[in-house]
Write an enzyme that holds these catalytic residues in place. Structure first.
Site, PDB file in Angstrom:
ATOM      1  N   ASP A 220       0.853  -1.193   0.000  1.00 57.52           N
ATOM      2  CA  ASP A 220       0.000   0.000   0.000  1.00 57.52           C
ATOM      3  C   ASP A 220       0.886   1.238   0.000  1.00 57.52           C
ATOM      4  O   ASP A 220       1.337   1.713   1.043  1.00 57.52           O
ATOM      5  CB  ASP A 220      -0.917  -0.014   1.227  1.00 57.52           C
ATOM      6  CG  ASP A 220      -1.853   1.196   1.224  1.00 57.52           C
ATOM      7  OD1 ASP A 220      -1.650   2.111   0.389  1.00 57.52           O
ATOM      8  OD2 ASP A 220      -2.770   1.225   2.052  1.00 57.52           O
TER       9      ASP A 220
ATOM     10  N   HIS B  44       0.772   7.980   3.753  1.00 60.18           N
ATOM     11  CA  HIS B  44       1.456   7.327   4.868  1.00 60.18           C
ATOM     12  C   HIS B  44       2.926   7.695   4.969  1.00 60.18           C
ATOM     13  O   HIS B  44       3.628   7.196   5.835  1.00 60.18           O
ATOM     14  CB  HIS B  44       1.308   5.807   4.740  1.00 60.18           C
ATOM     15  CG  HIS B  44      -0.116   5.372   4.688  1.00 60.18           C
ATOM     16  ND1 HIS B  44      -0.954   5.486   5.773  1.00 60.18           N
ATOM     17  CD2 HIS B  44      -0.872   4.868   3.672  1.00 60.18           C
ATOM     18  CE1 HIS B  44      -2.158   5.041   5.442  1.00 60.18           C
ATOM     19  NE2 HIS B  44      -2.139   4.669   4.172  1.00 60.18           N
TER      20      HIS B  44
ATOM     21  N   ILE C   9       0.056   9.212   8.455  1.00 58.37           N
ATOM     22  CA  ILE C   9      -0.541   8.284   9.434  1.00 58.37           C
ATOM     23  C   ILE C   9      -0.176   6.839   9.096  1.00 58.37           C
ATOM     24  O   ILE C   9       0.160   6.521   7.959  1.00 58.37           O
ATOM     25  CB  ILE C   9      -2.075   8.430   9.474  1.00 58.37           C
ATOM     26  CG1 ILE C   9      -2.680   8.164   8.077  1.00 58.37           C
ATOM     27  CG2 ILE C   9      -2.482   9.812   9.976  1.00 58.37           C
ATOM     28  CD1 ILE C   9      -4.191   8.056   8.088  1.00 58.37           C
TER      29      ILE C   9
ATOM     30  N   GLY D 125      -4.167   1.601   8.561  1.00 59.15           N
ATOM     31  CA  GLY D 125      -5.081   0.917   9.484  1.00 59.15           C
ATOM     32  C   GLY D 125      -4.775  -0.569   9.548  1.00 59.15           C
ATOM     33  O   GLY D 125      -4.804  -1.194  10.604  1.00 59.15           O
TER      34      GLY D 125
END
Ligand code: NAI
Length: 720
Positions: free
Chosen positions: A497, A502, A517, A520
């Site tokens: 990903d 990110h 961030i 998840g």
């Protein structure tokens, strides 16, 4: 960097009296191998024989301090060559099938003898020698085999039809040996050399010929045969200090008919011929099952019009997910696997005897499938959803089969439901992943929330999404915390990903965050790993399924705290950020096939070993209070160390409560006094309670009969 060595390895090189074989023999010997220098010593065309070629190379090796023995057999008698290795060195580890001759002629003039001789030496010789070595390799669970092919086989070459055919045959032979040998750590690879030798002196132009030293290819062959090289089934082209991998690829192809009820006409074929030949998006198929499966899935998707239309027919090629030990390890590191955590080496070390993938690794094929498709963009009829506004809301994963640490998965993704949540649309995507043989092994489901795509008049709730759960309201049974690294997202993104949100501070700000961030799914991976550690003794095969809702983002560097509640084989969990006390994953659970909790006993610590057993009993009693109550009674344990009482523990099984110290508000029915060591031995089943009692190691006061019912509660089944 340390030198790659072959000490104690026995290497057989056929045709090692000259050219490439000689260079291989020298290199292996110089790195500590014992070498069988095989050479018939014949002419370039397979005529005559002499021991001189092999003897000379053996003498050269010995004069440089190496170990070698000569063998003069023809490769057609391969068993004799392997026998030479066994007779002289007692074993064989590496076999280089290199011997070769030429009998070049224009195709029309090739005689049976020209054909047979070339096939005998190259193809049959490699077959015979390898077949003699194979059972030995199998028995010792180790073997490295090289087949020698040629560009003449791969591309064809004027005047070499017999040789080309034999050289291509060797690729077929290697393909199957690589498959059959894999389970026994037997690797078989193909070298496609171009080197200056007597075979090429009149074929190659003189200036090129001078550049093509066999010594420049030998290290490639040697590396392929080193124990640290994990590859098998490769075809490596090498020359003049260069090497590259060759592959056989297949085009995306084209359907030839409109529906399964139609036949295929010659005109159908003509109409789509350009598409059949178009190599754009061609792919290598990993194995024969994959080739068949990809064909079957293409046929399944035949939905009319493909045979004669210009539309590219649906294909699942893009949904093939290949992975190997590196992917498994990089993922494990991305979700915080650490040598600091006991029992986690098996997730990050490919040679660990229990090397395994974390179950959450298997969300990756599903995520790849979703990324590759345009499902989400097109999920809401009449609109194009902006992907930068799509949030991963929930994830479900269920593992149905045993999943290896490397392999190929073929995934089929489909949108099963779209809910209208007003402010956005919730898109439910199911992704089923199959082995190349067609067995369904993983079910993933992602709920993607598309901000701003709501209000299209769809249903607000649905029926297809696996439901989140409410966690028990009591205090958690267990809590495990771990700080994430500041570079955690940078590491996790290597698992596929690559969304810049990110890693790129500017993208984070554009998306409304102060800093990049964490993914998840990385937080989910942390949670799954910690729960497996707490309730499954890191045994990933016990994992059945997991559902989680992503609630808030995590900033790399923050500490994740996973609260766990066990009810039978279901572990409810909630993950939060310690520093901010914010819940980031909720509504979540993991289902295990069974529970495997092990008391961790640190023998070096100054504490008591029995503490770990009592902690374990606390968990057992919490998980199954009814079982504890069926024993009943209040037990006071007095644990001694070096002859003195060191600690007291109360097991109040009437009330299913176990704690340190003397009984509170109840009276002990039975008091047991035992040393720390004997208590551990008892819990491990190494000491029989009756024997301990008779020998005075276990003193019991009060109700002795009651004490006899304790065994099942105490049994730690511990691997300590
Ligand atoms: P080379 O002729 O220098 O060495 C081949 C050796 O094999 C000779 O010493 C010969 O005595 C031995 N040999 C022949 N028949 C044998 C038999 N029945 N049993 C045992 N030994 C036998 O040739 P070179 O160039 O070193 O070739 C090595 C291998 O590489 C061959 O398989 C060749 O087909 C292959 N190859 C070589 C290329 C090149 O550019 N040199 C190109 C592509 C493939």
């Amino acid at each position: 960097m340390s030198e790659l060595r072959y000490d104690d390895r026995v290497v057989v090189v056929t045709g090692a009296g000259a050219g490439l074989g000689r260079a291989y023999a020298h290199l292996f010997a110089s790195r500590g191998a014992k070498v069988v220098v095989n050479d018939l010593g014949g002419g370039r065309h397979g005529d005559g024989s002499s021991s001189k070629a092999a003897d000379t190379v053996v003498e050269e090796i010995k004069s440089r301090g190496g170990i070698a023995v000569a063998d003069y057999n023809s490769v057609v008698e391969g068993d004799k060559i392997i026998k030479t290795a066994l007779d002289n060195f007692g074993r064989v580890d590496v076999l280089i099938n290199n011997a070769g001759i030429l009998r070049d002629k224009g195709f029309a003039r090739i005689s049976d003898q020209d054909w047979d001789l070339v096939h005998q030496v190259h193809l049959k010789g490699s077959f015979k020698t390898t077949q003699a070595a194979f059972p030995i390799f199998k028995k010792q669970n180790y073997g490295r085999i090289i087949m020698t092919s040629s560009n003449s086989g791969i591309y064809g070459n004027f005047g070499q039809a017999n040789y080309s055919a034999a050289k291509m045959g060797l690729i077929g032979l290697a393909n199957t040996i690589a498959i059959e040998g894999k389970r026994s750590n037997i690797h078989c690879n193909v070298i496609i050399p171009t080197a200056a030798s007597r075979l090429t002196e009149d074929i190659l132009p003189p200036d090129i010929y001078a550049e093509l030293k066999p010594e420049l290819i030998a290290p490639v062959v040697a590396y392929l045969c080193h124990e640290s090289c994990k590859d098998t089934g490769l075809y490596i082209d090498s020359a003049a200090g260069w090497a590259g991998k060759c592959e056989i690829v297949r085009s995306k192809g084209s359907l030839l008919r409109n529906s399964k009820n139609d036949g295929v006409t010659i005109e159908n074929v003509r109409n789509v011929w350009e598409k059949v030949k178009n190599m754009e998006g061609a792919s290598k198929l990993g194995c024969i099952e994959e080739a068949t499966l990809s064909l079957l899935t293409t046929l399944e998707e035949m939905d009319g019009g493909a045979g004669n239309s210009n539309e590219t027919p649906a294909s699942t090629v893009d949904d093939v997910y290949k992975y190997n030990y590196r992917d498994v390890i990089i993922y494990a590191l991305g979700v915080g696997t650490s040598l600091k955590n006991e029992g986690e080496l098996k997730y990050i070390y490919e040679n660990h005897e229990e090397f395994t993938a974390l179950p959450s690794f298997f969300v990756l094929p599903a995520i790849q499938s979703i990324f590759m498709s345009d499902f989400i963009e097109k999920a809401v009829a009449g609109r194009t959803v902006n992907l930068s506004q799509a949030l991963h809301g929930e994830q479900y994963i269920e593992i149905l089969g045993n999943l290896p640490t490397e392999g190929t998965l073929v995934s089929k993704a489909s949108v099963v439901e779209v809910m209208d949540k007003g402010s956005g649309a919730a898109v439910v995507v199911n992704v089923d992943s199959y082995t190349p043989k067609g067995d369904l092994v993983i079910r993933n489901q992602s709920v993607i929330f598309c901000v701003g795509a709501g209000g299209f008049g769809g249903p607000r709730t649905g029926t297809k999404a696996v439901q989140c759960v409410k966690r028990p309201q009591r205090n958690p049974d267990k809590t495990v915390s771990q700080q994430t690294g500041v570079d955690q997202a940078a590491l996790y993104r290597l698992s596929g990903d690559l969304n810049p949100l990110h890693i790129d501070p500017n993208m984070a700000i554009i998306s409304g965050f102060k800093t990049p961030i964490l993914h998840g799914l990385a937080t989910l991976g942390y949670s799954v790993r910690m729960i497996l550690g707490a309730y499954a003794n890191n045994d990933s095969t016990l994992f059945k399924a997991c559902k989680a809702r992503f609630m808030k983002p995590v900033i790399p560097g923050q500490t994740l705290k996973v609260d766990m509640w066990r009810e039978n084989n279901r572990i409810y969990f909630e993950t939060s950020i310690t520093e901010t006390n914010t819940v980031v994953i909720g509504g979540a659970y993991i289902d295990l096939k069974s529970i495997n909790m092990q008391p961790t006993i640190n023998k070096l610590s100054s504490g008591l070993q029995s503490d770990a057993i009592f902690e374990f009993v606390i968990d057992q009693v919490k998980a199954d209070p009814a079982k504890a109550k069926s024993v009943g009674g209040v037990f006071l344990y007095k644990i001694t160390k070096d002859g003195k009482e060191a600690k007291q523990w109360t097991m109040d099984l009437k009330n299913a409560s176990v704690y340190e110290g003397a009984p509170k508000d109840v009276k002990a029915n039975t008091t047991l006094t035992i040393s720390d060591d004997d208590f551990l031995a008892l819990a491990q089943g190494k000491l029989n309670p009756q024997v301990a009692f008779m020998k005075g190691k276990l003193k019991i006061q009060g109700n002795i009969m009651l004490a006899q019912k304790l065994a099942p509660i105490l049994k730690a089944n511990a691997k300590l």
